[in-house]
Design an enzyme around this catalytic site. Structure first.
Site, PDB file in Angstrom:
ATOM      1  N   LYS A   1      39.404  29.088  -7.373  1.00  0.00           N
ATOM      2  CA  LYS A   1      38.010  29.265  -6.956  1.00  0.00           C
ATOM      3  C   LYS A   1      37.771  30.726  -6.545  1.00  0.00           C
ATOM      4  O   LYS A   1      38.716  31.486  -6.361  1.00  0.00           O
ATOM      5  CB  LYS A   1      37.688  28.313  -5.792  1.00  0.00           C
ATOM      6  CG  LYS A   1      37.913  26.837  -6.130  1.00  0.00           C
ATOM      7  CD  LYS A   1      36.874  26.282  -7.089  1.00  0.00           C
ATOM      8  CE  LYS A   1      37.385  25.094  -7.849  1.00  0.00           C
ATOM      9  NZ  LYS A   1      36.956  23.792  -7.419  1.00  0.00           N
TER      10      LYS A   1
HETATM   11  C1  LIG Z   1      37.079  22.338  -7.470  1.00  0.00           C
HETATM   12  C2  LIG Z   1      35.940  21.423  -7.369  1.00  0.00           C
HETATM   13  C3  LIG Z   1      35.946  20.311  -6.490  1.00  0.00           C
HETATM   14  C4  LIG Z   1      37.166  19.815  -5.778  1.00  0.00           C
HETATM   15  O1  LIG Z   1      37.931  20.691  -5.111  1.00  0.00           O
HETATM   16  P1  LIG Z   1      39.503  20.437  -4.858  1.00  0.00           P
HETATM   17  O2  LIG Z   1      39.799  21.432  -3.785  1.00  0.00           O
HETATM   18  O3  LIG Z   1      40.204  20.716  -6.126  1.00  0.00           O
HETATM   19  O4  LIG Z   1      39.676  19.044  -4.384  1.00  0.00           O
HETATM   20  C5  LIG Z   1      34.782  19.579  -6.358  1.00  0.00           C
HETATM   21  N1  LIG Z   1      33.682  19.876  -7.073  1.00  0.00           N
HETATM   22  C6  LIG Z   1      33.643  20.905  -7.933  1.00  0.00           C
HETATM   23  C7  LIG Z   1      32.375  21.180  -8.672  1.00  0.00           C
HETATM   24  C8  LIG Z   1      34.780  21.696  -8.127  1.00  0.00           C
HETATM   25  O5  LIG Z   1      34.734  22.705  -9.007  1.00  0.00           O
END
Ligand SMILES: *Cc1c(COP(=O)(O)O)cnc(C)c1O
Length: 382
Positions: A195
């Protein structure tokens, strides 16, 4: 694979162009991270503790919100946000069909019912009219700030008509709309390594201005206990750990510059690729300051995305697809009762989207290689 992460071409650079470059990001923060890890190792405070509290304060200030509560990952953070609202069990939550599956998982895990809606065809964000049509009988609205830009929050808040709006902000760290970073009652984000703000493992957080909701989130994620062994709420174990907080504090200081570098890289792609046939570039919705979590182009019509993807991979370009199957066509969500054709915009996006490498450390020379490979794959020239 969500956001970004491991896949063809990720990791070490070599001759290819990776989708993300986590090693380059680490190089910028390595010294601070080592010093912070030493502090944590000496203190023995591994779960929660002062590093976590400091990060929560700093991230809340960055977002401009009263409370940031750490969680074990972004999926949990979304579940904790929904659980904190104490919505009626089985109540409908309206969310987009074109999102990473975690959004729908969190709704089910919170004891609620996913109500899927199609996206607007231009920006692939939640469409306020379609949301409004799905809202009667639902108890909350869950827009996703997909690919790094906010869903149209003004019209969505109006459509929600007083129902709580829970934002999935996993891909939008630092993004703004009309100058504001967030709008709803409560939001959740993810610090998955790929991210815009990534930890060195799983991590996430919930954001809210509401003191009571923040308290409910904190309790729920810590076994429902304010005082040890007194469990006020039905909870779970979803806390941020101190080593991740060290990484996040160091990276948060770079995030504004990194998001600016992502925007600059996106502008370079726009300029390089603007004249190619068989391709549509991602668009920014009015009022949005985009943080370019991903740079998904659309391939077609008349061209096959997977053929183009294979050609890029053969050229060492770490392109990805976000996401190849919409939520309603996933086997795990078959029980929702949708079939092919129900959400045509989401289905078409799943067929046509192709994410090009984009990260803060992407060089112009590498972008040119990506653009040339893509032009060749489409049978054109830059
Ligand atoms: C990455 C992501 C999540 C979940 O995050 P995690 O930390 O991997 O559990 C939820 N929604 C979206 C749109 C994402 O890109």
């Amino acid at each position: 694979m969500h956001g970004s992460g491991n896949g063809p071409g990720s990791g070490a650079a070599g001759e290819g162009v990776p989708l993300v470059d986590l090693a380059a990001a680490h190089a910028e923060v390595a010294q601070e991270v080592r010093a912070g890890f030493d502090r944590v190792l000496a203190s023995g405070a591994f779960v929660k503790g002062p590093e976590v509290a400091a990060f929560e304060r700093e991230y809340a200030a960055f977002v401009g919100v009263r409370h940031c509560v750490g969680a074990a990952n972004g999926t949990d953070a979304l579940e904790l946000a929904l659980r904190a609202l104490d919505l009626p069990p089985g109540g409908g939550v309206v969310l987009p069909a074109n999102t990473f599956v975690a959004t729908a998982e969190a709704v089910l895990r919170a004891g609620l019912r996913p109500v899927l809606v199609d996206a607007d065809p231009e920006y692939l964000l939640m469409d306020p009219e379609r949301a409004a049509a799905a809202l009667p009988g639902a108890v909350a609205l869950l827009p996703v700030h997909l690919f790094g830009q906010l869903a149209p929050m003004g019209p969505l808040l109006a459509a929600a008509d007083g129902r709580p709006v829970v934002e999935d902000a996993a891909q939008s760290q630092g993004a703004r709309q009309h100058g504001r970073t967030w709008y709803g009652r409560i939001a959740a984000t993810s610090f998955y390594p790929g991210k815009n703000l990534g930890a060195y493992g799983d991590a996430g957080a919930v954001l809210t201005d509401d003191d009571a909701l923040a308290d409910a989130v904190r309790l729920t994620g810590d076994h429902g206990a304010r005082d040890r062994y007194r469990h006020e709420r039905f909870g779970c174990n979803s806390r941020l750990d101190a080593l991740q907080a060290v990484v996040l504090r160091a990276k948060l200081r770079r995030l504004p510059a990194w998001n600016a570098a992502r925007r600059a890289a996106a502008a370079r792609y726009d300029a390089l690729l603007g004249g190619l046939d068989g391709l549509a570039l991602p668009r920014t919705a009015p009022g949005n300051e985009h943080v370019r979590h991903l740079y998904p182009v659309r391939i077609g019509p008349g061209r096959d995305r997977d053929t183009v993807l294979a050609a890029l991979h053969a050229a060492g370009i770490g392109a990805g697809v976000h996401y190849p199957v919409p939520v309603h066509l996933q086997p795990a969500f078959r029980h929702l009762g949708h079939r092919e054709g129900t959400f045509p915009v989401a289905e078409r996006a799943a067929r046509e989207l192709l994410s090009l490498p984009l990260h803060p450390h992407l060089t112009e020379a590498r972008q040119l290689r990506v653009a040339e490979a893509l032009a060749r794959a489409l049978g054109g020239r830059l």
